[in-house]
Write an enzyme that holds these catalytic residues in place. Structure first.
Site, mmCIF file in Angstrom:
data_model
loop_
_atom_site.group_PDB
_atom_site.id
_atom_site.type_symbol
_atom_site.label_atom_id
_atom_site.label_comp_id
_atom_site.label_asym_id
_atom_site.label_seq_id
_atom_site.Cartn_x
_atom_site.Cartn_y
_atom_site.Cartn_z
ATOM 1 N N GLU A 1 1.416 -0.921 -0.063
ATOM 2 C CA GLU A 1 -0.010 0.264 -0.113
ATOM 3 C C GLU A 1 0.933 1.504 0.301
ATOM 4 O O GLU A 1 1.134 1.583 0.986
ATOM 5 C CB GLU A 1 -0.796 -0.272 1.162
ATOM 6 N N LYS B 1 -2.711 -2.421 -3.038
ATOM 7 C CA LYS B 1 -3.346 -0.970 -2.351
ATOM 8 C C LYS B 1 -3.143 0.867 -2.721
ATOM 9 O O LYS B 1 -2.149 1.238 -2.302
ATOM 10 C CB LYS B 1 -3.619 -1.265 -1.215
HETATM 11 P P1 13P Z 1 -9.081 4.288 4.464
HETATM 12 O O1 13P Z 1 -10.120 3.562 3.024
HETATM 13 O O2 13P Z 1 -10.480 4.750 5.295
HETATM 14 O O3 13P Z 1 -8.338 5.017 3.614
HETATM 15 O O4 13P Z 1 -8.237 2.764 5.410
HETATM 16 C C1 13P Z 1 -7.847 2.027 4.503
HETATM 17 C C2 13P Z 1 -6.459 1.660 4.810
HETATM 18 O O5 13P Z 1 -6.666 0.453 5.111
HETATM 19 C C3 13P Z 1 -5.318 2.778 5.211
HETATM 20 O O6 13P Z 1 -4.727 2.127 4.791
#
Ligand code: 13P
Length: 339
Positions: A178, A220
């Site tokens: 991510e 992500k």
């Molecule tokens: P949000 O969808 O609230 O941005 O959170 C996703 C997430 O896992 C952030 O690390």
């Protein structure tokens, strides 16, 4: 590493019409969410809240392929003594775990951060695998501002993501990679596009150097959106076209799935944007959601910490899960919100 097994876990997480529930708020982050609804941030309330979500059968069985947990939650039991992990598995969903230790100030780059947590990670992953985790998450944060991001920030974060991902795969755990380019600030959509391309190019380069098998991971990313304070807010069509353009330039088709973060978008924007992308179609990867706020803001409000509101909280969660499931197949419409 058993790549076939990693690939089959990744595919299940993003199966058609399914996405991921990011319920891995740290104790500090859930405090901010509970403050908004006037709920005390203690272990029982955190347990009750998450138990409510994981017992929402309609959502969990049909729309949620995986749930990202925080360390406390993966070890926690429901009120009747059933481990919360078993509730998730019982619904046919896959438990996962946040393993990073958060974004910390990056030396040499004022105002920027690098995500920490690599020390001892191999041992922690072994422990989490025993507790039932089959995937993990590590979030890197890239901020856009005057003279930032720097190459140092992007490179340090991409390198850490790659080392994390390689350790996960070594231990039979699918890494969610991510790299979040934040939507804070007043930059326009073109600046978000430019920074996200730079970030993703670096991330995939580092994943290659670290021998990470792309078939056994999930990406992500953020969507390509203007900063929240930008005067010009773009249409869902603009966001969808820009995001797909960037992903096609940067993400090899060997990656089985891309599951977006919501990042501060409104619930409905996060859903509309995802649906618009899938409606364009012809994509080599599954494109779905891994939302925290955009799946949970509504159930949190409906629940507000009261046992008598559990059914209302579950209804609100089931609704957002269904809307995002429709979006994951490009079939969401505004009228579905009120149908
Ligand atoms: P949000 O969808 O609230 O941005 O959170 C996703 C997430 O896992 C952030 O690390």
């Amino acid at each position: 590493m058993n790549l076939d097994e990693l690939n089959s876990i990744a595919k299940k997480m993003v199966a058609p019409g399914k996405g991921i529930l990011a319920a891995d708020e740290s104790t500090g982050t859930i405090q901010k969410r509970f403050d908004k609804i006037g709920v005390a941030n203690n272990e029982d309330n955190r347990r009750d809240y998450r138990e409510m979500l994981f017992r929402t059968d309609t959502a969990m069985k049909s729309h949620i392929g995986g749930v990202i947990l925080f360390d406390e939650t993966i070890r926690q039991k429901a009120k009747d003594g059933t481990p919360l992990v078993k509730l998730i598995e019982g619904a046919g969903s896959i438990p996962g775990i946040k393993v990073d230790a958060g974004a910390k100030p990056l030396a040499g780059s004022p105002g920027e951060t690098v995500t920490e947590g690599l020390d001892g990670l191999r041992e922690r992953l072994k422990d989490y695998h025993k507790l039932g985790a089959r995937f993990a998450k590590w979030r890197a944060v890239i901020d856009i501002g005057k003279d930032i991001p720097s190459y140092n920030c992007i490179n340090a974060n991409a390198h850490a993501l790659a080392r994390y991902a390689a350790l996960c795969q070594e231990n039979g755990i699918v890494p969610i990679v991510e790299p979040e380019v934040l939507m804070d600030g007043d930059h326009d959509i073109a600046r978000c596009e430019e920074v996200t391309v730079w970030t993703l190019k670096e991330v995939f380069q580092e994943l290659f150097y670290a021998n990470v098998a792309l078939e056994g991971m999930i990406l992500k990313p953020n969507m390509i959106v203007p900063g929240m304070k930008c005067a010009k807010q773009n249409s869902a069509d603009d966001v969808a076209r820009a995001t797909i353009r960037v992903l096609k330039q940067c993400v090899p088709s060997a990656v089985p799935g891309i599951a977006f973060l919501s990042g501060g978008q409104s619930d409905e924007d996060a859903t509309a944007h995802l649906s618009a992308m899938n409606a364009i179609g012809g994509l080599p990867w599954a494109l779905t959601f891994s939302y925290g706020r955009a799946l949970q803001a509504a159930p949190q409000k409906a629940w507000s910490g009261k046992a008598e509101n559990v059914a209302a909280g579950q209804k609100a969660f089931a609704h957002r899960a269904l809307m995002n499931s429709l979006a994951a197949t490009g079939k969401w419409t505004k009228t579905a919100e009120t149908a």
